[in-house]
Design a protein around this motif. Structure first.
Motif, PDB file in Angstrom:
ATOM      1  N   PRO A 278       4.960  21.558  -1.203  1.00  0.00           N
ATOM      2  CA  PRO A 278       4.993  20.829  -1.514  1.00  0.00           C
ATOM      3  C   PRO A 278       4.538  20.152  -0.397  1.00  0.00           C
ATOM      4  CG  PRO A 278       5.807  21.439  -2.943  1.00  0.00           C
ATOM      5  CD  PRO A 278       6.208  22.239  -1.749  1.00  0.00           C
ATOM      6  N   TRP A 279       5.121  19.455   0.499  1.00  0.00           N
ATOM      7  CA  TRP A 279       5.107  18.312   1.880  1.00  0.00           C
ATOM      8  C   TRP A 279       3.963  18.839   2.619  1.00  0.00           C
ATOM      9  CZ3 TRP A 279       7.474  13.921   2.866  1.00  0.00           C
ATOM     10  CH2 TRP A 279       7.593  13.926   4.360  1.00  0.00           C
ATOM     11  N   ASP A 280       4.027  19.736   2.671  1.00  0.00           N
ATOM     12  CA  ASP A 280       2.804  20.785   3.208  1.00  0.00           C
ATOM     13  C   ASP A 280       1.445  20.270   3.457  1.00  0.00           C
ATOM     14  OD1 ASP A 280       4.532  21.956   5.922  1.00  0.00           O
ATOM     15  OD2 ASP A 280       4.298  23.715   5.247  1.00  0.00           O
ATOM     16  N   SER A 281       1.061  20.081   2.072  1.00  0.00           N
ATOM     17  CA  SER A 281       0.252  19.963   1.513  1.00  0.00           C
ATOM     18  C   SER A 281      -0.036  18.099   0.712  1.00  0.00           C
ATOM     19  CB  SER A 281       0.115  20.408   0.027  1.00  0.00           C
ATOM     20  OG  SER A 281       1.065  20.068  -0.389  1.00  0.00           O
ATOM     21  N   PHE A 282       1.174  17.792   1.248  1.00  0.00           N
ATOM     22  CA  PHE A 282       0.387  16.547   0.988  1.00  0.00           C
ATOM     23  C   PHE A 282      -0.255  16.631   2.195  1.00  0.00           C
ATOM     24  CE2 PHE A 282       2.516  12.399   2.588  1.00  0.00           C
ATOM     25  CZ  PHE A 282       1.786  11.380   1.327  1.00  0.00           C
ATOM     26  N   TRP A 283       0.985  16.193   3.901  1.00  0.00           N
ATOM     27  CA  TRP A 283       0.273  15.637   4.856  1.00  0.00           C
ATOM     28  C   TRP A 283      -0.651  16.175   5.266  1.00  0.00           C
ATOM     29  CZ3 TRP A 283       2.184  11.851   6.693  1.00  0.00           C
ATOM     30  CH2 TRP A 283       3.691  11.180   6.778  1.00  0.00           C
ATOM     31  N   LYS A 284      -1.367  17.823   5.160  1.00  0.00           N
ATOM     32  CA  LYS A 284      -2.692  18.331   4.859  1.00  0.00           C
ATOM     33  C   LYS A 284      -3.868  18.124   4.658  1.00  0.00           C
ATOM     34  CE  LYS A 284      -0.739  20.728   8.812  1.00  0.00           C
ATOM     35  NZ  LYS A 284      -1.148  19.813  10.025  1.00  0.00           N
ATOM     36  N   ILE A 285      -3.412  17.503   3.234  1.00  0.00           N
ATOM     37  CA  ILE A 285      -4.624  18.193   2.482  1.00  0.00           C
ATOM     38  C   ILE A 285      -4.274  16.043   1.822  1.00  0.00           C
ATOM     39  CG2 ILE A 285      -5.588  18.856   0.125  1.00  0.00           C
ATOM     40  CD1 ILE A 285      -3.995  21.281   0.375  1.00  0.00           C
ATOM     41  N   THR A 286      -3.846  15.991   0.709  1.00  0.00           N
ATOM     42  CA  THR A 286      -3.568  14.561  -0.024  1.00  0.00           C
ATOM     43  C   THR A 286      -4.067  13.998   0.717  1.00  0.00           C
ATOM     44  OG1 THR A 286      -2.115  16.178  -1.261  1.00  0.00           O
ATOM     45  CG2 THR A 286      -2.329  13.653  -2.087  1.00  0.00           C
ATOM     46  N   LEU A 287      -2.680  12.860   2.066  1.00  0.00           N
ATOM     47  CA  LEU A 287      -2.952  11.827   2.979  1.00  0.00           C
ATOM     48  C   LEU A 287      -4.351  11.518   3.656  1.00  0.00           C
ATOM     49  CD1 LEU A 287      -1.391   9.637   3.358  1.00  0.00           C
ATOM     50  CD2 LEU A 287      -0.882  10.417   5.948  1.00  0.00           C
TER      51      LEU A 287
ATOM     52  N   VAL B 261       0.982  -1.065   0.004  1.00  0.00           N
ATOM     53  CA  VAL B 261      -0.039   0.036   0.471  1.00  0.00           C
ATOM     54  C   VAL B 261       0.866   0.962  -0.105  1.00  0.00           C
ATOM     55  CG1 VAL B 261      -2.334   1.120   1.403  1.00  0.00           C
ATOM     56  CG2 VAL B 261      -1.873  -0.863   1.137  1.00  0.00           C
ATOM     57  N   ILE B 262       2.286   1.571   0.342  1.00  0.00           N
ATOM     58  CA  ILE B 262       3.282   2.118   1.097  1.00  0.00           C
ATOM     59  C   ILE B 262       3.527   2.295  -0.293  1.00  0.00           C
ATOM     60  CG2 ILE B 262       4.735   3.524   1.855  1.00  0.00           C
ATOM     61  CD1 ILE B 262       4.081   2.348   4.516  1.00  0.00           C
ATOM     62  N   PHE B 263       3.859   1.736  -1.007  1.00  0.00           N
ATOM     63  CA  PHE B 263       5.193   1.789  -1.825  1.00  0.00           C
ATOM     64  C   PHE B 263       3.284   2.128  -3.502  1.00  0.00           C
ATOM     65  CE2 PHE B 263       5.766  -0.244  -6.432  1.00  0.00           C
ATOM     66  CZ  PHE B 263       6.897  -0.191  -6.775  1.00  0.00           C
ATOM     67  N   ALA B 264       2.469   1.902  -3.233  1.00  0.00           N
ATOM     68  CA  ALA B 264       1.594   1.715  -4.469  1.00  0.00           C
ATOM     69  C   ALA B 264       1.064   3.472  -4.377  1.00  0.00           C
ATOM     70  CB  ALA B 264       0.049   1.628  -4.830  1.00  0.00           C
ATOM     71  N   LEU B 265       1.192   4.046  -2.525  1.00  0.00           N
ATOM     72  CA  LEU B 265       0.840   5.689  -2.473  1.00  0.00           C
ATOM     73  C   LEU B 265       2.121   6.492  -3.267  1.00  0.00           C
ATOM     74  CD1 LEU B 265      -0.708   7.599  -1.208  1.00  0.00           C
ATOM     75  CD2 LEU B 265       0.675   6.948   0.784  1.00  0.00           C
ATOM     76  N   LEU B 266       3.572   5.881  -3.255  1.00  0.00           N
ATOM     77  CA  LEU B 266       4.026   6.546  -3.056  1.00  0.00           C
ATOM     78  C   LEU B 266       4.280   6.793  -4.668  1.00  0.00           C
ATOM     79  CD1 LEU B 266       7.306   5.182  -0.793  1.00  0.00           C
ATOM     80  CD2 LEU B 266       5.641   7.223  -0.560  1.00  0.00           C
ATOM     81  N   ILE B 267       4.065   5.381  -5.743  1.00  0.00           N
ATOM     82  CA  ILE B 267       4.597   5.681  -7.319  1.00  0.00           C
ATOM     83  C   ILE B 267       2.991   6.405  -7.657  1.00  0.00           C
ATOM     84  CG2 ILE B 267       4.188   4.450  -9.176  1.00  0.00           C
ATOM     85  CD1 ILE B 267       6.801   4.057  -7.721  1.00  0.00           C
ATOM     86  N   SER B 268       1.557   6.254  -7.381  1.00  0.00           N
ATOM     87  CA  SER B 268       0.534   7.233  -7.654  1.00  0.00           C
ATOM     88  C   SER B 268       1.057   8.852  -7.349  1.00  0.00           C
ATOM     89  CB  SER B 268      -0.117   6.601  -7.068  1.00  0.00           C
ATOM     90  OG  SER B 268      -0.502   7.102  -5.970  1.00  0.00           O
ATOM     91  N   LEU B 269       1.862   8.929  -6.544  1.00  0.00           N
ATOM     92  CA  LEU B 269       1.591  10.365  -6.247  1.00  0.00           C
ATOM     93  C   LEU B 269       2.761  10.687  -7.526  1.00  0.00           C
ATOM     94  CD1 LEU B 269       2.929  10.922  -2.208  1.00  0.00           C
ATOM     95  CD2 LEU B 269       0.935  11.758  -3.132  1.00  0.00           C
ATOM     96  N   MET B 270       3.549  10.034  -7.956  1.00  0.00           N
ATOM     97  CA  MET B 270       5.305  10.686  -8.738  1.00  0.00           C
ATOM     98  C   MET B 270       3.665  10.404 -10.442  1.00  0.00           C
ATOM     99  SD  MET B 270       8.195   9.137  -8.149  1.00  0.00           S
ATOM    100  CE  MET B 270       7.700   7.078  -7.626  1.00  0.00           C
ATOM    101  N   LEU B 271       3.252   9.623 -10.440  1.00  0.00           N
ATOM    102  CA  LEU B 271       2.782   9.012 -11.653  1.00  0.00           C
ATOM    103  C   LEU B 271       1.344   9.791 -11.828  1.00  0.00           C
ATOM    104  CD1 LEU B 271       2.240   5.712 -12.165  1.00  0.00           C
ATOM    105  CD2 LEU B 271       3.809   6.894 -12.764  1.00  0.00           C
ATOM    106  N   ASN B 272       1.125  10.436 -11.006  1.00  0.00           N
ATOM    107  CA  ASN B 272       0.018  11.992 -10.783  1.00  0.00           C
ATOM    108  C   ASN B 272       0.492  12.950 -11.089  1.00  0.00           C
ATOM    109  OD1 ASN B 272      -2.819  12.386 -10.511  1.00  0.00           O
ATOM    110  ND2 ASN B 272      -2.825  13.906  -8.968  1.00  0.00           N
TER     111      ASN B 272
END
Length: 297
Positions: A211-220, A97-108
């Motif tokens: 981008p780091w803040d937006s990932f933890w506050k919005i995306t995740l 799941v973590i691997f899929a999340l990281l790859i999907s972030l890059m492919l997005n």
């Protein structure tokens, strides 16, 4: 129109409405009863019997809960394989799941040819299934040679302990499996990212968020429902893995003279019970986390 006549008309209307719905569902209901409900019920019935193949078909001898007791008291292989594979899944599921999340972030991200890379990560889902996957692993396609080449077992034993070293090494040896079994999860995460409005990212970018803040506050936080969906999908997908040793043990006992279909069915139902408990636990944890988030917001 009096009240009695009005209620009668409403009942007729509701009956017609539900009747039309049931009519459309009738093919599915018939198929479910014939191909799912009856085989499952018959399998449960066989767990309480000693099933033997005779000239006229199957011969059933009622033995009650003996098959379930033998699975834990007489079978020296099934409990060990069940616990070992269960431990492996506890490591494999979060890794996938973590691997899929990281790859999907890059492919997005927007870059040239991203559709090609998305297709490349999804191709193993199409080709590496069932007998094809089994044949690939038998030919050594899923092996990781550097594990034996660099003798990583003593290092793993030093950091995680000898009792868990075997499980960790088995998971490391299935690194290729993580790549092959993450295609659907990647697509689900990418679909989840599309539900987040781009204006939200623009607003936080104007406010100075990185981008780091937006990932933890919005995306995740927005992807929590998709994380739970991927966890459930991964659990079910790995527990039906073609090279699963528990399923191989069930198939092996199915054709033995001293065990047969009854004992194999009991093993399958015990295995299903473990999966059901794990899925129920995951659902409870995610529902609890969602309620906690809503209470804080």
């Amino acid at each position: 129109m009096n009240a009695k006549a009005r209620r009668r008309v409403e009942r007729l209307y509701q009956g017609k409405k539900y009747g039309v719905g049931l009519l459309f569902m009738l093919p599915w209901i018939i198929g479910f009863c014939l191909f799912v409900a009856i085989p499952i019920g018959w399998s449960l019935f066989m767990t309480f019997n000693k099933v033997q193949v005779s000239v006229g078909g199957f011969k059933y001898e009622w033995i009650g809960m003996r098959n379930y007791r033998d699975a834990f008291l007489k079978d020296n292989v099934f409990p060990i394989e069940l616990i070992t594979y269960f431990q492996e899944m506890l490591l494999m599921v979060p890794i996938i799941v973590i691997f899929a999340l990281l790859i999907s972030l890059m492919l997005n991200q927007k870059f040239p040819g991203r559709f090609i890379y998305r297709a490349l990560f999804f191709l193993p889902v199409i080709f590496a299934t069932g007998q094809v996957l089994s044949e690939l692993f038998l030919q050594g396609a899923g092996d990781i040679p550097f594990l034996e080449q660099y003798n990583l077992l003593p290092i793993v034993e030093e950091y995680v302990g000898a009792q868990f070293a075997g499980t960790v090494m088995d998971v490391l040896g299935k690194a290729v499996l993580i790549l092959w079994y993450s295609g659907v999860q990647i697509l689900i995460f990418i679909a989840g990212f599309q539900t987040i409005s781009p204006t939200i990212y623009e607003a936080v970018r104007i406010d100075g968020a990185s981008p780091w803040d937006s990932f933890w506050k919005i995306t995740l936080p927005a992807c929590v429902p998709f994380i739970s969906l991927n966890v459930l999908y991964t659990i079910i997908d790995l527990f039906t893995f073609p090279l699963n040793p528990v399923l191989a043990h069930v198939r092996e006992n199915m054709f033995k003279v001293d065990t047969g279909y009854g004992y194999a069915s009991a093993l399958a139902w015990i295995y299903f019970a473990f999966i059901f408990v794990l899925i129920a636990l995951v659902l409870w944890l995610f529902n609890r986390s969602l309620k906690t988030r809503r209470a804080h917001t």
